[in-house]
Design a protein around this motif. Structure first.
Motif, PDB file in Angstrom:
ATOM      1  N   VAL A  63     -59.833 -13.474  77.714  1.00 47.36           N
ATOM      2  CA  VAL A  63     -59.632 -14.652  76.871  1.00 47.36           C
ATOM      3  C   VAL A  63     -60.757 -15.616  77.266  1.00 47.36           C
ATOM      4  O   VAL A  63     -61.052 -15.768  78.455  1.00 47.36           O
ATOM      5  N   GLY A  64     -61.407 -16.233  76.277  1.00 46.90           N
ATOM      6  CA  GLY A  64     -62.511 -17.119  76.649  1.00 46.90           C
ATOM      7  C   GLY A  64     -62.925 -18.038  75.537  1.00 46.90           C
ATOM      8  O   GLY A  64     -62.351 -18.015  74.441  1.00 46.90           O
ATOM      9  N   ASP A  65     -63.956 -18.850  75.825  1.00 42.69           N
ATOM     10  CA  ASP A  65     -64.523 -19.693  74.770  1.00 42.69           C
ATOM     11  C   ASP A  65     -65.600 -18.891  74.042  1.00 42.69           C
ATOM     12  O   ASP A  65     -65.883 -17.743  74.415  1.00 42.69           O
ATOM     13  N   SER A  95     -70.578 -24.869  72.152  1.00 43.09           N
ATOM     14  CA  SER A  95     -70.227 -26.221  72.581  1.00 43.09           C
ATOM     15  C   SER A  95     -70.418 -26.381  74.087  1.00 43.09           C
ATOM     16  O   SER A  95     -70.518 -27.493  74.584  1.00 43.09           O
ATOM     17  N   SER A  96     -70.457 -25.261  74.833  1.00 41.64           N
ATOM     18  CA  SER A  96     -70.597 -25.401  76.289  1.00 41.64           C
ATOM     19  C   SER A  96     -72.057 -25.429  76.732  1.00 41.64           C
ATOM     20  O   SER A  96     -72.344 -25.748  77.874  1.00 41.64           O
ATOM     21  N   HIS A 123     -62.659 -32.131  73.087  1.00 42.41           N
ATOM     22  CA  HIS A 123     -63.718 -31.200  72.698  1.00 42.41           C
ATOM     23  C   HIS A 123     -64.825 -32.014  72.008  1.00 42.41           C
ATOM     24  O   HIS A 123     -64.522 -32.968  71.277  1.00 42.41           O
ATOM     25  N   PRO A 124     -66.106 -31.614  72.170  1.00 45.38           N
ATOM     26  CA  PRO A 124     -67.181 -32.396  71.530  1.00 45.38           C
ATOM     27  C   PRO A 124     -67.222 -32.283  70.004  1.00 45.38           C
ATOM     28  O   PRO A 124     -68.073 -32.915  69.374  1.00 45.38           O
ATOM     29  N   GLU A 125     -66.328 -31.512  69.397  1.00 48.48           N
ATOM     30  CA  GLU A 125     -66.226 -31.506  67.928  1.00 48.48           C
ATOM     31  C   GLU A 125     -65.471 -32.730  67.417  1.00 48.48           C
ATOM     32  O   GLU A 125     -65.328 -32.924  66.211  1.00 48.48           O
ATOM     33  N   THR A 127     -63.783 -25.611  75.350  1.00 47.68           N
ATOM     34  CA  THR A 127     -62.427 -25.204  75.732  1.00 47.68           C
ATOM     35  C   THR A 127     -62.378 -24.743  77.189  1.00 47.68           C
ATOM     36  O   THR A 127     -61.488 -25.142  77.940  1.00 47.68           O
ATOM     37  N   SER A 128     -63.366 -23.942  77.618  1.00 46.34           N
ATOM     38  CA  SER A 128     -63.308 -23.444  78.999  1.00 46.34           C
ATOM     39  C   SER A 128     -63.579 -24.572  79.998  1.00 46.34           C
ATOM     40  O   SER A 128     -63.033 -24.566  81.101  1.00 46.34           O
ATOM     41  N   ARG A 129     -64.408 -25.536  79.592  1.00 44.67           N
ATOM     42  CA  ARG A 129     -64.660 -26.657  80.522  1.00 44.67           C
ATOM     43  C   ARG A 129     -63.416 -27.542  80.654  1.00 44.67           C
ATOM     44  O   ARG A 129     -63.125 -28.070  81.722  1.00 44.67           O
ATOM     45  N   ILE A 130     -62.675 -27.701  79.561  1.00 47.01           N
ATOM     46  CA  ILE A 130     -61.427 -28.482  79.616  1.00 47.01           C
ATOM     47  C   ILE A 130     -60.449 -27.789  80.567  1.00 47.01           C
ATOM     48  O   ILE A 130     -59.827 -28.406  81.443  1.00 47.01           O
TER      49      ILE A 130
END
Ligand code: 13P
Ligand code: SF4
Length: 305
Positions: A36-38, A127-128, A195-197, A212-215
């Motif tokens: 599971v990942g971004d 986004s990352s 999220h930056p969106e 998402t993964s950074r959050i």
């Protein structure tokens, strides 16, 4: 339920398949996935994978990105109608028009886009890694497509001139400052992670901005016990799995991406049973889009060294 999970596990072995799921997928799908990942992590895993078949539980641009990076593999998407409205906002001719107007600019394309749009671009980003990607380019002008919110967030970290396209994610763009203020009053000890969106005014008032993964990473490392989460609700499953002792509150009740919810255990099973919903792309598009995606991976692997 048990039966369907066993069937998926059996067929996965028989077909030599790998199941990848995005954090926005329903919990049952995240549970049966191998990873599971971004979007960036899924891209890297798919490229390295030894399996012949990749089942991408997410939206179409994610499966298409896997196909671009591994054209020799069979790439399946459980629900062929799981699209991304933001990716659909921009067409290849929009990119060509912008290039015509701003001849010195580099085109940086968010991975949430079609293969045909990636094929018109100089480089992709997720986004990352968007800040690193933009700063790796020699150009002083950047045409950033399609997400104006991510573009405006990235522009905070560079002196380059940005030209935006009017695209956005309806799920994140709908979050308002009023939502943020209301949740802060309800949970005064919880930092706001977004999220930056999200829109600029929401980003301005958040405590942390990340993919998402950074959050997930931020909440997991933090000593705090409660968090307000400004991204799609699917992430709450992984947040809670990693942090059973912490509390997570969605920034708004509407943080649901209907397309991400189109994948079910039944659709994963039937796409494995029938080898259905192949993700295909023309050779020409794959070749051009692969250049943009591989450039992104090359920049990031240099940074990771
Ligand atoms: P991530 O890049 O954080 O995985 O986000 C993907 C996405 O679709 C956000 O809406
Ligand atoms: Fe597209 Fe937004 Fe859904 Fe992500 S959450 S897939 S950007 S519509």
């Amino acid at each position: 339920m048990e039966n369907i999970i066993e069937k998926i596990a059996f067929l996965k072995k028989e077909r030599n398949a790998l199941i990848l799921a995005h954090y926005y997928q329903i919990p049952e799908v995240q549970q049966i996935a191998d990873f599971v990942g971004d979007s960036f992590e899924l891209c890297k895993i798919a490229k390295r994978a030894q399996e012949e078949v990749i089942v991408l539980c997410g939206v179409y641009f994610m499966a298409e990105s896997v196909k671009i990076l591994s054209p020799e593999k069979t790439v399946l998407i459980p629900n062929i109608n799981a699209g991304c409205p933001m990716a659909d906002m921009i067409k290849p001719e929009d990119v060509r028009n912008l290039r015509h107007q701003y001849k010195e600019a580099a085109v940086v394309t968010y991975i949430n886009s079609s293969a045909a749009v990636k094929a018109e671009s100089d480089i992709c980003c997720t986004s990352s890694n968007a800040v690193e990607i933009v700063n790796s380019l020699p150009n002083e002008e950047i045409i950033f497509v399609p997400d104006k919110n991510l573009g405006s967030y990235v522009s905070r970290f560079t002196n380059k001139k940005f030209i935006y396209f009017d695209g956005y994610c309806h799920v994140h763009n709908n979050i308002t400052l009023q939502d943020l203020e209301r949740e802060r009053k309800l949970h005064p000890n919880a930092p706001v992670l977004v999220h930056p969106e999200c829109r600029a005014e929401v980003v301005d008032h958040a405590d942390f901005v990340g993919s998402t993964s950074r959050i997930l990473d931020y909440a997991t490392r933090s000593e705090q016990k409660e968090f307000i989460i400004g991204t799609e609700k699917g992430i709450l499953y992984s947040l809670k799995q990693n942090n059973p002792d912490k509390e997570f509150y969605p920034l708004s009740a509407n943080l649901i991406c209907p397309n991400m919810k189109k994948t079910s255990l039944a659709s994963v099973l039937s796409c494995l049973e029938d080898e259905a919903n192949h993700v295909e792309c023309s050779e020409k598009i794959i070749e051009a889009a692969a250049l943009s995606l591989n450039k992104m991976l090359a920049v990031m692997s240099q940074k990771e060294r």
